[in-house]
Design a protein around this motif. Structure first.
Motif, mmCIF file in Angstrom:
data_model
loop_
_atom_site.group_PDB
_atom_site.id
_atom_site.type_symbol
_atom_site.label_atom_id
_atom_site.label_comp_id
_atom_site.label_asym_id
_atom_site.label_seq_id
_atom_site.Cartn_x
_atom_site.Cartn_y
_atom_site.Cartn_z
ATOM 1 N N PRO A 88 0.870 -1.269 0.057
ATOM 2 C CA PRO A 88 0.131 -0.078 0.068
ATOM 3 C C PRO A 88 0.871 1.149 0.130
ATOM 4 O O PRO A 88 1.942 1.201 0.462
ATOM 5 C CB PRO A 88 -0.717 -0.165 1.249
ATOM 6 N N ARG A 89 0.536 2.345 -0.524
ATOM 7 C CA ARG A 89 1.027 3.589 -0.765
ATOM 8 C C ARG A 89 1.835 3.982 0.731
ATOM 9 O O ARG A 89 3.131 4.308 0.514
ATOM 10 C CB ARG A 89 0.313 4.697 -1.245
ATOM 11 N N GLN A 90 1.147 3.666 1.623
ATOM 12 C CA GLN A 90 1.961 4.246 2.811
ATOM 13 C C GLN A 90 3.124 3.625 3.565
ATOM 14 O O GLN A 90 3.843 3.794 4.053
ATOM 15 C CB GLN A 90 1.058 4.231 4.079
ATOM 16 N N TYR A 91 3.116 2.344 2.840
ATOM 17 C CA TYR A 91 4.586 1.459 3.211
ATOM 18 C C TYR A 91 5.484 1.503 1.960
ATOM 19 O O TYR A 91 6.655 0.974 2.413
ATOM 20 C CB TYR A 91 3.797 0.056 3.521
ATOM 21 N N VAL A 92 5.295 2.286 1.072
ATOM 22 C CA VAL A 92 6.285 2.416 0.151
ATOM 23 C C VAL A 92 7.314 3.035 0.372
ATOM 24 O O VAL A 92 7.236 4.165 0.901
ATOM 25 C CB VAL A 92 5.713 2.970 -1.270
ATOM 26 N N ARG A 93 8.533 2.729 0.382
ATOM 27 C CA ARG A 93 9.921 3.631 0.756
ATOM 28 C C ARG A 93 11.046 3.390 -0.333
ATOM 29 O O ARG A 93 11.026 2.371 -1.097
ATOM 30 C CB ARG A 93 10.488 2.909 2.162
ATOM 31 N N ASP A 94 11.446 4.554 -0.578
ATOM 32 C CA ASP A 94 12.709 4.638 -1.643
ATOM 33 C C ASP A 94 12.202 4.151 -2.829
ATOM 34 O O ASP A 94 10.999 4.642 -3.292
ATOM 35 C CB ASP A 94 13.949 3.938 -1.169
ATOM 36 N N ARG A 95 12.621 3.020 -3.398
ATOM 37 C CA ARG A 95 12.187 2.570 -4.834
ATOM 38 C C ARG A 95 11.494 1.231 -4.636
ATOM 39 O O ARG A 95 11.283 0.732 -5.500
ATOM 40 C CB ARG A 95 13.116 2.576 -5.774
ATOM 41 N N CYS A 96 11.390 0.961 -3.494
ATOM 42 C CA CYS A 96 10.576 -0.473 -3.315
ATOM 43 C C CYS A 96 9.216 -0.389 -3.124
ATOM 44 O O CYS A 96 8.594 0.200 -2.232
ATOM 45 C CB CYS A 96 11.078 -1.075 -1.778
ATOM 46 N N ILE A 97 8.268 -0.797 -4.201
ATOM 47 C CA ILE A 97 6.996 -0.846 -4.224
ATOM 48 C C ILE A 97 6.357 -1.996 -3.733
ATOM 49 O O ILE A 97 5.047 -2.076 -3.724
ATOM 50 C CB ILE A 97 6.526 -0.280 -5.675
#
Length: 178
Positions: A88-97
């Motif tokens: 989910p969008r709120q857990y995306v960090r850096d370039r890891c989707i």
């Protein structure tokens, strides 16, 4: 005690390479770990370090997360390829989707007293239980459910050659939410 963390491998599409572990006692029940701090239940899983072979990551994560060694388990099967899920969008960090995972079915061949959660400075689990085959789908965080269904269907064909266990009464609720 704890190993030095490596550099996770994130592919060009933004998916972090990961291994997932489905551990059985051989009677159809599966190991489910309770995350530290009461943050839900899940199968053991963890990242594949850059340059690390997937099977090496499997046994490293098995030791780090639940204290088992290679000789404590029998490798029964694995998914053929990577199973992916998006965060989910709120857990995306850096370039890891999201994550791409290879799932492994292991059978516990030693005593369950060998299960331990203190092989890292920050344990993933603080409790565990054996569950029926489909319960992990209901217990895992919502965004991992679809990949759990796929992994259990793929690995279940090996575990239950005569046919998968029947879906529980709540199964339609999970399917409707997907």
């Amino acid at each position: 005690m704890a190993t030095q963390p490596g550099t996770d491998y994130i592919d060009k599409d933004g998916f972090r390479a990961n291994v997932g572990i489905v551990l059985t006692r051989g009677n159809g029940e599966l190991f489910l770990g309770g995350r530290v701090g009461g943050r839900g239940w899940q199968f053991p899983q963890g990242g594949v370090n850059r340059g690390e072979q997937v099977e090496a990551a499997l046994f490293r994560e098995l030791k780090e997360e639940i204290g088992l060694e290679r000789q404590d388990v029998q490798l029964v099967a694995s998914t053929r390829g990577w199973l992916r899920y998006r965060l989910p969008r709120q857990y995306v960090r850096d370039r890891c989707i999201g994550q791409k995972q290879r799932w492994f079915l292991l059978k516990l061949v030693s005593d369950e007293s060998r299960l331990r959660f203190d092989h890292t400075a920050q344990p993933e689990f603080e409790r565990w239980r054996w569950t029926d085959y489909w319960t992990p789908v209901r217990e895992v965080v919502y965004f991992k459910r679809r990949v759990y269904v796929r992994a259990l269907h793929d690995l279940g064909k090996i575990m239950f050659p005569e046919g998968l266990p029947p879906y529980p009464e709540w199964w339609h609720e999970i399917q409707a939410a997907s």
